[in-house]
Write a protein that holds these residues in place. Sequence first.
Motif, PDB file in Angstrom:
ATOM      1  N   TRP A  92       0.830  -1.199   0.000  1.00  0.00           N
ATOM      2  CA  TRP A  92       0.000   0.000   0.000  1.00  0.00           C
ATOM      3  C   TRP A  92       0.868   1.253   0.000  1.00  0.00           C
ATOM      4  O   TRP A  92       0.516   2.259  -0.630  1.00  0.00           O
ATOM      5  CB  TRP A  92      -0.931   0.020   1.205  1.00  0.00           C
ATOM      6  N   PHE A  93       1.997   1.201   0.697  1.00  0.00           N
ATOM      7  CA  PHE A  93       2.914   2.336   0.715  1.00  0.00           C
ATOM      8  C   PHE A  93       3.409   2.649  -0.697  1.00  0.00           C
ATOM      9  O   PHE A  93       3.420   3.808  -1.124  1.00  0.00           O
ATOM     10  CB  PHE A  93       4.095   2.036   1.638  1.00  0.00           C
ATOM     11  N   VAL A  94       3.831   1.617  -1.422  1.00  0.00           N
ATOM     12  CA  VAL A  94       4.326   1.801  -2.788  1.00  0.00           C
ATOM     13  C   VAL A  94       3.231   2.394  -3.674  1.00  0.00           C
ATOM     14  O   VAL A  94       3.477   3.317  -4.462  1.00  0.00           O
ATOM     15  CB  VAL A  94       4.821   0.471  -3.375  1.00  0.00           C
ATOM     16  N   THR A  95       2.023   1.880  -3.546  1.00  0.00           N
ATOM     17  CA  THR A  95       0.910   2.362  -4.366  1.00  0.00           C
ATOM     18  C   THR A  95       0.614   3.833  -4.095  1.00  0.00           C
ATOM     19  O   THR A  95       0.394   4.621  -5.026  1.00  0.00           O
ATOM     20  CB  THR A  95      -0.349   1.513  -4.093  1.00  0.00           C
ATOM     21  N   ALA A  96       0.610   4.211  -2.820  1.00  0.00           N
ATOM     22  CA  ALA A  96       0.373   5.614  -2.468  1.00  0.00           C
ATOM     23  C   ALA A  96       1.531   6.493  -2.917  1.00  0.00           C
ATOM     24  O   ALA A  96       1.338   7.637  -3.339  1.00  0.00           O
ATOM     25  CB  ALA A  96       0.172   5.742  -0.959  1.00  0.00           C
ATOM     26  N   LYS A  97       2.742   5.969  -2.855  1.00  0.00           N
ATOM     27  CA  LYS A  97       3.928   6.715  -3.265  1.00  0.00           C
ATOM     28  C   LYS A  97       3.874   7.033  -4.753  1.00  0.00           C
ATOM     29  O   LYS A  97       4.339   8.096  -5.192  1.00  0.00           O
ATOM     30  CB  LYS A  97       5.183   5.900  -2.946  1.00  0.00           C
ATOM     31  N   LEU A  98       3.322   6.133  -5.537  1.00  0.00           N
ATOM     32  CA  LEU A  98       3.190   6.367  -6.974  1.00  0.00           C
ATOM     33  C   LEU A  98       2.327   7.597  -7.261  1.00  0.00           C
ATOM     34  O   LEU A  98       2.507   8.261  -8.273  1.00  0.00           O
ATOM     35  CB  LEU A  98       2.573   5.141  -7.662  1.00  0.00           C
ATOM     36  N   ALA A  99       1.385   7.864  -6.355  1.00  0.00           N
ATOM     37  CA  ALA A  99       0.501   9.022  -6.533  1.00  0.00           C
ATOM     38  C   ALA A  99       1.099  10.290  -5.949  1.00  0.00           C
ATOM     39  O   ALA A  99       0.522  11.369  -6.092  1.00  0.00           O
ATOM     40  CB  ALA A  99      -0.847   8.744  -5.874  1.00  0.00           C
ATOM     41  N   GLY A 100       2.255  10.166  -5.276  1.00  0.00           N
ATOM     42  CA  GLY A 100       2.834  11.323  -4.618  1.00  0.00           C
ATOM     43  C   GLY A 100       2.028  11.734  -3.402  1.00  0.00           C
ATOM     44  O   GLY A 100       1.917  12.924  -3.080  1.00  0.00           O
ATOM     45  N   ALA A 101       1.446  10.762  -2.692  1.00  0.00           N
ATOM     46  CA  ALA A 101       0.579  11.042  -1.546  1.00  0.00           C
ATOM     47  C   ALA A 101       1.309  11.830  -0.457  1.00  0.00           C
ATOM     48  O   ALA A 101       2.520  11.695  -0.284  1.00  0.00           O
ATOM     49  CB  ALA A 101       0.046   9.737  -0.964  1.00  0.00           C
ATOM     50  N   HIS A 138      -0.512   4.397 -11.134  1.00  0.00           N
ATOM     51  CA  HIS A 138      -1.066   4.393  -9.779  1.00  0.00           C
ATOM     52  C   HIS A 138      -2.497   3.859  -9.795  1.00  0.00           C
ATOM     53  O   HIS A 138      -2.883   3.058  -8.928  1.00  0.00           O
ATOM     54  CB  HIS A 138      -1.056   5.812  -9.199  1.00  0.00           C
ATOM     55  N   TRP A 139      -3.292   4.313 -10.749  1.00  0.00           N
ATOM     56  CA  TRP A 139      -4.701   3.901 -10.863  1.00  0.00           C
ATOM     57  C   TRP A 139      -4.817   2.383 -10.997  1.00  0.00           C
ATOM     58  O   TRP A 139      -5.643   1.742 -10.339  1.00  0.00           O
ATOM     59  CB  TRP A 139      -5.312   4.613 -12.067  1.00  0.00           C
ATOM     60  N   LYS A 140      -3.977   1.795 -11.837  1.00  0.00           N
ATOM     61  CA  LYS A 140      -4.001   0.340 -12.026  1.00  0.00           C
ATOM     62  C   LYS A 140      -3.557  -0.390 -10.759  1.00  0.00           C
ATOM     63  O   LYS A 140      -4.167  -1.392 -10.360  1.00  0.00           O
ATOM     64  CB  LYS A 140      -3.097  -0.051 -13.196  1.00  0.00           C
ATOM     65  N   ALA A 141      -2.474   0.099 -10.134  1.00  0.00           N
ATOM     66  CA  ALA A 141      -1.963  -0.535  -8.917  1.00  0.00           C
ATOM     67  C   ALA A 141      -2.996  -0.458  -7.791  1.00  0.00           C
ATOM     68  O   ALA A 141      -3.218  -1.434  -7.056  1.00  0.00           O
ATOM     69  CB  ALA A 141      -0.662   0.132  -8.488  1.00  0.00           C
ATOM     70  N   VAL A 182       3.167 -11.867  -5.635  1.00  0.00           N
ATOM     71  CA  VAL A 182       3.814 -12.103  -6.926  1.00  0.00           C
ATOM     72  C   VAL A 182       3.135 -11.288  -8.021  1.00  0.00           C
ATOM     73  O   VAL A 182       3.801 -10.720  -8.897  1.00  0.00           O
ATOM     74  CB  VAL A 182       3.797 -13.607  -7.270  1.00  0.00           C
ATOM     75  N   GLY A 183       1.798 -11.213  -7.973  1.00  0.00           N
ATOM     76  CA  GLY A 183       1.066 -10.452  -8.982  1.00  0.00           C
ATOM     77  C   GLY A 183       1.425  -8.983  -8.958  1.00  0.00           C
ATOM     78  O   GLY A 183       1.651  -8.364 -10.003  1.00  0.00           O
ATOM     79  N   PHE A 184       1.496  -8.395  -7.761  1.00  0.00           N
ATOM     80  CA  PHE A 184       1.834  -6.976  -7.671  1.00  0.00           C
ATOM     81  C   PHE A 184       3.273  -6.730  -8.103  1.00  0.00           C
ATOM     82  O   PHE A 184       3.564  -5.753  -8.808  1.00  0.00           O
ATOM     83  CB  PHE A 184       1.636  -6.466  -6.242  1.00  0.00           C
ATOM     84  N   ALA A 185       4.181  -7.610  -7.690  1.00  0.00           N
ATOM     85  CA  ALA A 185       5.591  -7.461  -8.079  1.00  0.00           C
ATOM     86  C   ALA A 185       5.746  -7.512  -9.591  1.00  0.00           C
ATOM     87  O   ALA A 185       6.435  -6.679 -10.197  1.00  0.00           O
ATOM     88  CB  ALA A 185       6.434  -8.552  -7.416  1.00  0.00           C
ATOM     89  N   GLY A 186       5.092  -8.477 -10.218  1.00  0.00           N
ATOM     90  CA  GLY A 186       5.171  -8.599 -11.668  1.00  0.00           C
ATOM     91  C   GLY A 186       4.573  -7.394 -12.362  1.00  0.00           C
ATOM     92  O   GLY A 186       5.122  -6.896 -13.354  1.00  0.00           O
ATOM     93  N   PHE A 187       3.455  -6.895 -11.830  1.00  0.00           N
ATOM     94  CA  PHE A 187       2.813  -5.716 -12.406  1.00  0.00           C
ATOM     95  C   PHE A 187       3.737  -4.509 -12.355  1.00  0.00           C
ATOM     96  O   PHE A 187       3.913  -3.803 -13.355  1.00  0.00           O
ATOM     97  CB  PHE A 187       1.516  -5.411 -11.656  1.00  0.00           C
ATOM     98  N   LEU A 188       4.338  -4.252 -11.188  1.00  0.00           N
ATOM     99  CA  LEU A 188       5.186  -3.063 -11.046  1.00  0.00           C
ATOM    100  C   LEU A 188       6.412  -3.147 -11.939  1.00  0.00           C
ATOM    101  O   LEU A 188       6.743  -2.187 -12.645  1.00  0.00           O
ATOM    102  CB  LEU A 188       5.608  -2.893  -9.587  1.00  0.00           C
ATOM    103  N   PHE A 189       7.090  -4.276 -11.928  1.00  0.00           N
ATOM    104  CA  PHE A 189       8.304  -4.409 -12.731  1.00  0.00           C
ATOM    105  C   PHE A 189       7.992  -4.327 -14.218  1.00  0.00           C
ATOM    106  O   PHE A 189       8.775  -3.782 -14.997  1.00  0.00           O
ATOM    107  CB  PHE A 189       9.012  -5.724 -12.398  1.00  0.00           C
ATOM    108  N   ALA A 190       6.848  -4.883 -14.639  1.00  0.00           N
ATOM    109  CA  ALA A 190       6.493  -4.863 -16.056  1.00  0.00           C
ATOM    110  C   ALA A 190       6.160  -3.454 -16.538  1.00  0.00           C
ATOM    111  O   ALA A 190       6.298  -3.153 -17.727  1.00  0.00           O
ATOM    112  CB  ALA A 190       5.312  -5.795 -16.318  1.00  0.00           C
TER     113      ALA A 190
END
Length: 245
Positions: A84-93, A160-163, A204-212
């Motif tokens: 959740w931290f990574v996802t919020a960070k993508l938005a510049g929260a 961010h929206w997808k994550a 694994v799904g989130f890791a693959g999504f972010l790296f891709a």
Amino acid sequence: MIDEPTLYAVGGVAYAVTLAVLLLWLRRIPQRLHHYCRLVVAVMAVSTVCSFLAAAGVGAFSAHGYFFALPNVANDVFAYSLLWFVTAKLAGAKRRNLAIVTAAPAVQVLAFNFGARAGGLVTLVSTLIVIGGHVFVAYLFVGPIWETAQNRSADRRLLHWKARNLLLFLLAMLIAYAFISDAGAFTKFGDILINHYISVLIRVGFAGFLFANIRALDEAERADDRADPVRSPEFDGPTPEATGD
């Protein structure tokens, strides 16, 4: 029938393989984006260690008729908080919202594991914390954090929206499964299997999504550095330009 320690070991192997792949993949990613990737790599590393500890029976005990593996609880606290931290960070929260969405999953995991199965008023309060916590986190992500994301470039906002949607769906599914499971809807083997499958899928799904999608983030950060993005208060999803339509 496969027992729970064996499934923990299988999960550990899955995490270890994913960790190795991510470390190799990390070499091809620009250094400026490593701070995002390393957080996800940390999730996979901790999940690997905790899964093998649980498989070995470390920190295992029974209470209220349920089996608990402390490494697995620690794994969930660390993984869901950091994702959740990574996802919020993508938005510049903002820092306050970052702190809230990082702490909330930890409270939810602890409330479910040590309160939702205790019975009586404790169970009621713990259930409200778990379900209400997810609703509150969802509100932050579709409200204040999403408003902050409007200050980011379209590509980064899309990522961010997808994550955000991915995690909201997967964790809602996990919460629903957990309470249905406690109601006795599954056999013991089915319960164990589904629990491990969802846990592995989220990490694994989130890791693959972010790296891709990390290259899109690289371009987005460069765009953010060059100029202010076009702000659109009416925007309620990815732009046509970002999706390629």
